[in-house]
Design a protein around this motif. Structure first.
Motif: not given
Length: 418
Positions: A114-133
């Motif tokens: 998210h910029g400013n050195g801040e990020s979020t992590l989302y784990a144990h998902l059943a599916s992923v609908v986004v791509a790196v970048g």
């Protein structure tokens, strides 16, 4: 990022034979008291305005606990039922990890910068609908809740990070406390189109809510509201049946399914892959709007033609946002991208000889979202932006780098974020 340690959705209580009645009573009272920050010290408010990682209006129960791996500050989210429920971005940002195949203790997981050195992590998902970048907006769907990896049951394992450290979470301007909470991840998505049928485009927003709506700005009158779609859908506009009237539509990422609202009913079309971003346009100039997608990971557009065939066009980088419009006024819809970090449009049109022509135009400010429309009704699509912080549309005429990019007008419409 390497494999993550085991996380679970449950806390195991332990007792000792020497526990006295007084100690037991104190422990019982402690369970009734509000949970203290896991680190023992309050965290300063983050720069990023985080919201819960669930669609607007949904109620979930979140908890932290001593011994939670990899950090006591990680939050586990549950409700009943929860398996397969949509998970959305807590704030706008760029995807830096997206494991659609289980990897390590986190199973299927996503990280957003998210910029400013801040990020979020989302784990144990059943599916992923986004791509790196890929750049994702706040409230956009990034996956579905599951129990992949080292999980003791379906839940979302969520982390807010500052640098490499997992820090106490904040949501809706307040530090997280365990318990049931209702998501305020309710944001507007800017749009524009010719709703009135008078050649010029009107501005609008798609309001992510439990019952989502397209809300159209009407000068001198109350806004026009069309209820359609869900909070985690992606909106689009078009004349789906060629009757000269603009219609609304949405795409549900997890199903790669377009739902197009027409006077005669809803048309459903599966097109693309889950991580695609929907676009629409009159690709062949026949007066009807067709659907398409932008595949961020490849930097490609895939236009669906009336006969169901596809035309593929390479344009832009993974973190660019797609835009469409008739840049040269020839009656067919052209493609473009917007670099949100530098507030730069790159517009592609095709000349009479079939050669691609590119224009690069700076317009707006970093962080703005792009909006394109024919603001003056001359048959040529113009540029615009919407500021999430102020909910302000800025419309401009003149795109070429050497032209005077004079604002046509500035209109505040929608709900500011923050």
């Amino acid at each position: 990022m390497g494999p993550a340690p085991r996380t679970t959705a449950r806390t195991t209580a332990r007792t000792t034979p020497r526990a006295t009645t007084l100690v037991a009573a104190a422990a019982a009272l402690a369970l009734l008291a509000p949970a203290a920050p896991a680190t023992g010290a309050r965290r300063a408010a983050p720069v990023t305005a985080f919201q819960m990682p669930f669609p607007c209006g949904e109620t979930w129960t979140g908890s932290t606990r001593p011994g939670h791996s990899p950090s006591v500050n990680a939050v586990d989210w549950n409700r009943n039922p929860d398996l397969g429920a949509p998970v959305v971005s807590a704030a706008a940002g760029v995807v830096t990890a997206a494991y659609a195949t289980p990897r390590g203790g986190y199973g299927r997981w996503v990280v957003i910068d998210h910029g400013n050195g801040e990020s979020t992590l989302y784990a144990h998902l059943a599916s992923v609908v986004v791509a790196v970048g890929q750049r994702v907006d706040q409230g956009a769907m990034i996956g579905t809740l599951g129990d992949s990896g080292n999980s003791s049951g379906s839940h979302l394992h969520f982390e807010e990070k500052s640098g490499r450290s997992v820090v106490p979470a904040w949501f809706n301007g307040s530090e997280f406390r365990s318990g049931a909470q209702t998501s305020r991840n309710c944001v507007d998505v800017p749009l524009a189109g010719n709703f009135a049928g008078d050649r010029a485009s009107e501005i609008a927003v798609f309001r992510r809510a439990r019952k989502s709506s397209f809300i159209v700005h009407v000068a001198g009158a109350a806004p026009l509201t069309v209820r359609f779609g869900k909070a985690y859908d992606e909106p689009l506009l078009g004349d789906w049946n060629g009757d000269g009237r603009l219609d609304v539509g949405v795409r549900t990422p997890r199903k790669s399914k377009f739902k197009l609202k027409t006077p005669s009913g809803i048309v459903k079309v599966r097109w693309g892959v889950p991580s695609d971003i929907p676009v629409s346009g009159d690709w062949n100039g026949d007066g009807s709007t067709e659907i398409g997608v932008r595949r961020a990971a490849e930097g490609t557009f895939h236009q669906r033609m009336p006969d169901g065939s596809a035309v593929q066009v390479w344009l832009g980088d993974a973190d660019d946002l797609p835009v469409t419009g008739d840049w040269d006024g020839n009656g067919t819809t052209d493609l473009g991208v917007y670099d949100q970090a530098t507030a730069t449009f790159t517009l592609r049109s095709v000349d009479a000889a079939g050669l691609s022509v590119l224009e690069v135009v700076q317009f707006g400010a970093a962080g703005d979202l792009p909006v394109t429309g024919d603001w003056n009704g001359d048959g040529v699509t113009d540029l615009g932006v919407w500021s999430p912080a102020t909910a302000t549309f800025t419309q401009g005429v003149g795109r070429a780098p050497t032209s005077a990019r004079r604002p046509l007008r500035t209109v505040r419409f929608g709900t500011p974020r923050g």
